[in-house]
Design a protein around this motif. Structure first.
Motif, PDB file in Angstrom:
ATOM      1  N   MET A  10       0.845  -1.174   0.000  1.00 29.45           N
ATOM      2  CA  MET A  10       0.000   0.000   0.000  1.00 29.45           C
ATOM      3  C   MET A  10       0.890   1.237   0.000  1.00 29.45           C
ATOM      4  N   ILE A  11       0.530   2.253  -0.767  1.00 29.87           N
ATOM      5  CA  ILE A  11       1.240   3.532  -0.786  1.00 29.87           C
ATOM      6  C   ILE A  11       0.868   4.272   0.488  1.00 29.87           C
ATOM      7  N   THR A  12       1.861   4.757   1.222  1.00 27.50           N
ATOM      8  CA  THR A  12       1.572   5.437   2.480  1.00 27.50           C
ATOM      9  C   THR A  12       1.846   6.932   2.437  1.00 27.50           C
ATOM     10  N   GLU A  13       2.491   7.400   1.381  1.00 29.20           N
ATOM     11  CA  GLU A  13       2.687   8.839   1.252  1.00 29.20           C
ATOM     12  C   GLU A  13       2.816   9.222  -0.212  1.00 29.20           C
ATOM     13  N   ALA A  14       2.457  10.476  -0.469  1.00 30.56           N
ATOM     14  CA  ALA A  14       2.573  11.037  -1.814  1.00 30.56           C
ATOM     15  C   ALA A  14       2.858  12.521  -1.644  1.00 30.56           C
ATOM     16  N   ASN A  15       3.530  13.110  -2.601  1.00 29.65           N
ATOM     17  CA  ASN A  15       3.941  14.506  -2.493  1.00 29.65           C
ATOM     18  C   ASN A  15       2.867  15.434  -3.044  1.00 29.65           C
ATOM     19  N   GLY A  16       2.221  16.169  -2.144  1.00 24.08           N
ATOM     20  CA  GLY A  16       1.226  17.157  -2.546  1.00 24.08           C
ATOM     21  C   GLY A  16       1.843  18.512  -2.806  1.00 24.08           C
ATOM     22  N   ASN A  17       3.136  18.656  -2.528  1.00 25.96           N
ATOM     23  CA  ASN A  17       3.919  19.849  -2.866  1.00 25.96           C
ATOM     24  C   ASN A  17       3.290  21.159  -2.397  1.00 25.96           C
ATOM     25  N   PHE A  18       2.448  21.084  -1.370  1.00 29.42           N
ATOM     26  CA  PHE A  18       1.810  22.269  -0.769  1.00 29.42           C
ATOM     27  C   PHE A  18       0.928  23.029  -1.758  1.00 29.42           C
ATOM     28  N   GLU A  19       0.465  22.354  -2.815  1.00 29.11           N
ATOM     29  CA  GLU A  19      -0.336  23.003  -3.848  1.00 29.11           C
ATOM     30  C   GLU A  19      -1.597  22.208  -4.147  1.00 29.11           C
ATOM     31  N   PHE A  20      -2.643  22.922  -4.546  1.00 30.89           N
ATOM     32  CA  PHE A  20      -3.922  22.301  -4.860  1.00 30.89           C
ATOM     33  C   PHE A  20      -3.802  21.243  -5.958  1.00 30.89           C
ATOM     34  N   GLU A  21      -3.229  21.612  -7.102  1.00 31.41           N
ATOM     35  CA  GLU A  21      -3.124  20.673  -8.233  1.00 31.41           C
ATOM     36  C   GLU A  21      -2.281  19.452  -7.876  1.00 31.41           C
ATOM     37  N   ALA A  22      -1.179  19.666  -7.156  1.00 30.09           N
ATOM     38  CA  ALA A  22      -0.345  18.532  -6.741  1.00 30.09           C
ATOM     39  C   ALA A  22      -1.091  17.682  -5.715  1.00 30.09           C
ATOM     40  N   GLY A  23      -1.960  18.309  -4.928  1.00 28.70           N
ATOM     41  CA  GLY A  23      -2.792  17.566  -3.975  1.00 28.70           C
ATOM     42  C   GLY A  23      -3.760  16.631  -4.686  1.00 28.70           C
ATOM     43  N   ILE A  24      -4.284  17.079  -5.826  1.00 26.06           N
ATOM     44  CA  ILE A  24      -5.161  16.213  -6.627  1.00 26.06           C
ATOM     45  C   ILE A  24      -4.375  14.987  -7.088  1.00 26.06           C
ATOM     46  N   ALA A  25      -3.196  15.222  -7.649  1.00 27.57           N
ATOM     47  CA  ALA A  25      -2.372  14.109  -8.145  1.00 27.57           C
ATOM     48  C   ALA A  25      -1.980  13.173  -7.010  1.00 27.57           C
ATOM     49  N   ALA A  26      -1.594  13.728  -5.872  1.00 29.93           N
ATOM     50  CA  ALA A  26      -1.213  12.894  -4.725  1.00 29.93           C
ATOM     51  C   ALA A  26      -2.423  12.115  -4.216  1.00 29.93           C
ATOM     52  N   GLY A  27      -3.574  12.772  -4.171  1.00 35.78           N
ATOM     53  CA  GLY A  27      -4.795  12.096  -3.736  1.00 35.78           C
ATOM     54  C   GLY A  27      -5.149  10.934  -4.650  1.00 35.78           C
ATOM     55  N   ARG A  28      -5.046  11.146  -5.937  1.00 39.88           N
ATOM     56  CA  ARG A  28      -5.331  10.058  -6.888  1.00 39.88           C
ATOM     57  C   ARG A  28      -4.345   8.914  -6.707  1.00 39.88           C
ATOM     58  N   GLN A  29      -3.076   9.253  -6.484  1.00 39.39           N
ATOM     59  CA  GLN A  29      -2.060   8.219  -6.274  1.00 39.39           C
ATOM     60  C   GLN A  29      -2.379   7.386  -5.028  1.00 39.39           C
ATOM     61  N   LEU A  30      -2.808   8.048  -3.965  1.00 39.66           N
ATOM     62  CA  LEU A  30      -3.110   7.341  -2.717  1.00 39.66           C
ATOM     63  C   LEU A  30      -4.419   6.565  -2.776  1.00 39.66           C
ATOM     64  N   LEU A  31      -5.392   7.107  -3.510  1.00 38.86           N
ATOM     65  CA  LEU A  31      -6.749   6.560  -3.447  1.00 38.86           C
ATOM     66  C   LEU A  31      -7.155   5.663  -4.610  1.00 38.86           C
ATOM     67  N   ASP A  32      -6.461   5.735  -5.720  1.00 34.93           N
ATOM     68  CA  ASP A  32      -6.835   4.943  -6.888  1.00 34.93           C
ATOM     69  C   ASP A  32      -6.164   3.571  -6.843  1.00 34.93           C
ATOM     70  N   VAL A  33      -6.331   2.893  -5.706  1.00 39.40           N
ATOM     71  CA  VAL A  33      -5.754   1.568  -5.469  1.00 39.40           C
ATOM     72  C   VAL A  33      -6.814   0.698  -4.800  1.00 39.40           C
ATOM     73  N   ALA A  34      -6.617  -0.594  -4.832  1.00 38.17           N
ATOM     74  CA  ALA A  34      -7.593  -1.513  -4.244  1.00 38.17           C
ATOM     75  C   ALA A  34      -7.660  -1.376  -2.715  1.00 38.17           C
ATOM     76  N   ASP A  35      -6.512  -1.270  -2.082  1.00 41.94           N
ATOM     77  CA  ASP A  35      -6.447  -1.202  -0.617  1.00 41.94           C
ATOM     78  C   ASP A  35      -6.161   0.235  -0.190  1.00 41.94           C
ATOM     79  N   ARG A  36      -7.137   1.115  -0.438  1.00 46.61           N
ATOM     80  CA  ARG A  36      -6.901   2.536  -0.187  1.00 46.61           C
ATOM     81  C   ARG A  36      -7.000   2.873   1.310  1.00 46.61           C
ATOM     82  N   PRO A  37      -6.371   3.973   1.704  1.00 46.27           N
ATOM     83  CA  PRO A  37      -6.405   4.382   3.109  1.00 46.27           C
ATOM     84  C   PRO A  37      -7.796   4.877   3.502  1.00 46.27           C
ATOM     85  N   THR A  38      -8.058   4.885   4.787  1.00 40.84           N
ATOM     86  CA  THR A  38      -9.326   5.404   5.301  1.00 40.84           C
ATOM     87  C   THR A  38      -9.173   6.817   5.840  1.00 40.84           C
TER      88      THR A  38
END
Length: 137
Positions: free
Chosen positions: A1-29
């Protein structure tokens, strides 16, 4: 499971980091973002992926800036006193420059600001399953 992603303190990077963390079978809660802009991006990723906040994933930001009450649901976040932080940092730099001494550690007040993006995990007594060792079990 991915436990961290770089949101780079920015909205757009937060979207990409969120997708990286959440677009998996065993996503975090739950996801804790390094600032409110990144957290808002994670919330957008949740919307894009059809993931309900806070029912399926809880999100917490950091700063308590204006973004926290511009998104829906309102963002739970950690408040930090930005103006006081800047003042203390400037004073420490000036003190250090004046007499070339080591700077001191300064702890500033911070607090959790509970809003709507954290799921309440407490279970009602009416629907709680008995646990071995409970008096009423």
């Amino acid at each position: 499971m991915i436990t961290e992603a770089n949101g780079n303190f920015e909205f757009e990077a937060g979207i990409a980091a969120g997708r990286q963390l959440l677009d998996v079978a065993d996503r975090p809660t739950a996801i804790f973002a390094t600032n409110d802009d990144s957290a808002a991006g994670v919330m957008t990723a949740c919307t894009q992926l059809g993931i309900a906040v806070p029912d399926a994933v809880s999100i917490c930001g950091f700063d308590d800036n204006f973004v926290a009450k511009r998104v829906w649901p309102y963002l739970t976040t950690v408040y930090q006193p930005i103006a006081e932080l800047a003042r203390q940092a400037a004073n420490l730099l000036l003190d250090r420059r004046a007499d070339n001494r080591e700077t001191a550690n300064v702890l500033l007040a911070h607090r959790m600001v509970e809003r709507d993006t954290i799921r309440d995990l407490r279970v009602s007594e009416k629907v709680r399953r008995p646990v071995k060792g409970d008096d009423d079990a």
